[in-house]
Design an enzyme around this catalytic site. Sequence first.
Site, mmCIF file in Angstrom:
data_model
loop_
_atom_site.group_PDB
_atom_site.id
_atom_site.type_symbol
_atom_site.label_atom_id
_atom_site.label_comp_id
_atom_site.label_asym_id
_atom_site.label_seq_id
_atom_site.Cartn_x
_atom_site.Cartn_y
_atom_site.Cartn_z
ATOM 1 N N TYR A 229 -9.394 -4.986 -37.787
ATOM 2 C CA TYR A 229 -10.571 -4.115 -37.610
ATOM 3 C C TYR A 229 -11.515 -4.373 -38.780
ATOM 4 C CZ TYR A 229 -13.142 -0.152 -35.737
ATOM 5 O OH TYR A 229 -14.107 0.641 -35.193
ATOM 6 N N LYS B 53 -0.792 -3.130 -8.688
ATOM 7 C CA LYS B 53 -1.399 -4.460 -8.601
ATOM 8 C C LYS B 53 -1.466 -5.097 -9.982
ATOM 9 C CE LYS B 53 -3.535 -7.212 -5.598
ATOM 10 N NZ LYS B 53 -3.177 -7.422 -4.200
ATOM 11 N N GLU C 57 -10.166 -4.795 -4.435
ATOM 12 C CA GLU C 57 -8.939 -4.314 -3.796
ATOM 13 C C GLU C 57 -9.212 -3.077 -2.959
ATOM 14 O OE1 GLU C 57 -4.864 -4.901 -3.170
ATOM 15 O OE2 GLU C 57 -6.185 -6.087 -4.445
ATOM 16 N N ASP C 58 -8.698 -3.079 -1.734
ATOM 17 C CA ASP C 58 -8.680 -1.876 -0.902
ATOM 18 C C ASP C 58 -10.057 -1.249 -0.734
ATOM 19 O OD1 ASP C 58 -6.010 -2.323 -0.669
ATOM 20 O OD2 ASP C 58 -5.366 -0.701 -1.988
ATOM 21 N N ASP D 108 -7.487 -8.563 -0.269
ATOM 22 C CA ASP D 108 -7.146 -8.164 1.096
ATOM 23 C C ASP D 108 -7.602 -9.220 2.103
ATOM 24 O OD1 ASP D 108 -6.147 -5.654 0.220
ATOM 25 O OD2 ASP D 108 -8.185 -4.939 0.057
ATOM 26 N N GLY E 99 -10.674 -6.675 10.938
ATOM 27 C CA GLY E 99 -11.088 -6.126 9.653
ATOM 28 C C GLY E 99 -11.128 -7.217 8.604
ATOM 29 N N ASN F 19 2.582 -2.936 8.194
ATOM 30 C CA ASN F 19 3.632 -2.209 7.493
ATOM 31 C C ASN F 19 3.460 -0.707 7.693
ATOM 32 O OD1 ASN F 19 5.702 -3.529 6.023
ATOM 33 N ND2 ASN F 19 4.156 -4.466 4.705
ATOM 34 N N ASN G 150 1.048 -10.982 -0.370
ATOM 35 C CA ASN G 150 -0.045 -11.497 -1.197
ATOM 36 C C ASN G 150 0.362 -11.825 -2.621
ATOM 37 O OD1 ASN G 150 -1.417 -10.777 1.115
ATOM 38 N ND2 ASN G 150 -3.149 -9.875 0.034
#
Length: 403
Positions: A52, A107, A149-150, A175, A209, A300, A330
Amino acid sequence: MAAEIVNPRNDSGTEGAPEEPFDPVFALHRGGKMAVQATVPLRDRDDLSLAYTPGVAKVCTAIAEQPELVNDYTWKSQVVAVVTDGTAVLGLGDIGPEASLPVMEGKAILFKQFGGVDAVPIALATTDTDEIVETVVRLAPSFGGVNLEDISAPRCFEIERKLQERLDIPVFHDDQHGTAIVTLAALRNAAKLTGRTLGDLRAVISGAGAAGVAIAKFLLEAGLGDVAVADRKGIVSRDREDLTDVKRELAELTNKAGLTGSLESALAGADVFIGVSGGTVPEAAVAAMAPNAFVFAMANPNPEVHPDVAHKYAAVVATGRSDYPNQINNVLAFPGIFAGALQVRASRITEGMKIAAANAIADVVTDQLSADCVIPSPFDERVAPAVAAAVAAAARAEGVARR
């Protein structure tokens, strides 16, 4: 003595509240699944002055004068932002940013465990496309890559495209592309096992999708013979007047056979079924597929075609579940893809890099090919290094590597 684990539903402390059974899922998640850990010592005043102030000022000044040094003297080049708005979380749907965090943490630890890549979950309190894009652009100086994601379709397509246009780091919607990459790897090996090529195959995809659209485009890019995609109203075809812009483009690219009508009718004589939508496909429709067909039912927890049914008619069966052979997961793709892209400081992830990743995943089990082994296990330690090496090489070959 082990610490007491309290079920979240009993945290009110209400006297006389009934005891509830211990739940190992909640026990594992209590306090979150991640922490920040220093990579340098802080034992004394000398260490502090280096890590620092005042020592850090020397590094800051050097980066200000030569901005590219940020990749050498900070964690930027080794860390990925895992970004969501919580609108399409697993099979749970639009549950919001806070409820999405356990998945985003998961994730991030998969990135670290399987690819050696640090990742930070970022859940955004907006579903507006432009607000998401602007937020990520402003966060980007801290990261070497962005994993979307999602995020629900069709916004996910526009968000990814706009971010790719504005950022010079890899932006990857898992996805879409992770699913497509692992599907291609499994399909290549299934075709090889049955003495065919991708060009010999006609596929039908259930689901239009994010995953279904990406899989269709990617398989065609890789040389698949033909593919038709079905949504809730049937086959996506040029004659339909109810298509979104994304589906209209899909209709132009797919379905060379000109099929119309239901998913079940399209399966007659088809070589491949790919399910990314949920729902159930009647056994009669599976029975009508071509000899030596492949059934990749990836919903799923309930596959569109139960494996017991699929095995009656198909030469190769894959699911999204871990308790059956050939899991299309994935995690076989994204850790190695980002590890390879970050290694060479790629400016983006190209189609060639994605195809290289799929080939690398498939090649891991080339010597072990069987009907129950067309794709490696997620725990196969050979996968991520093979994918990273292939992606890095492809990035260099395509001119997007910067080291």
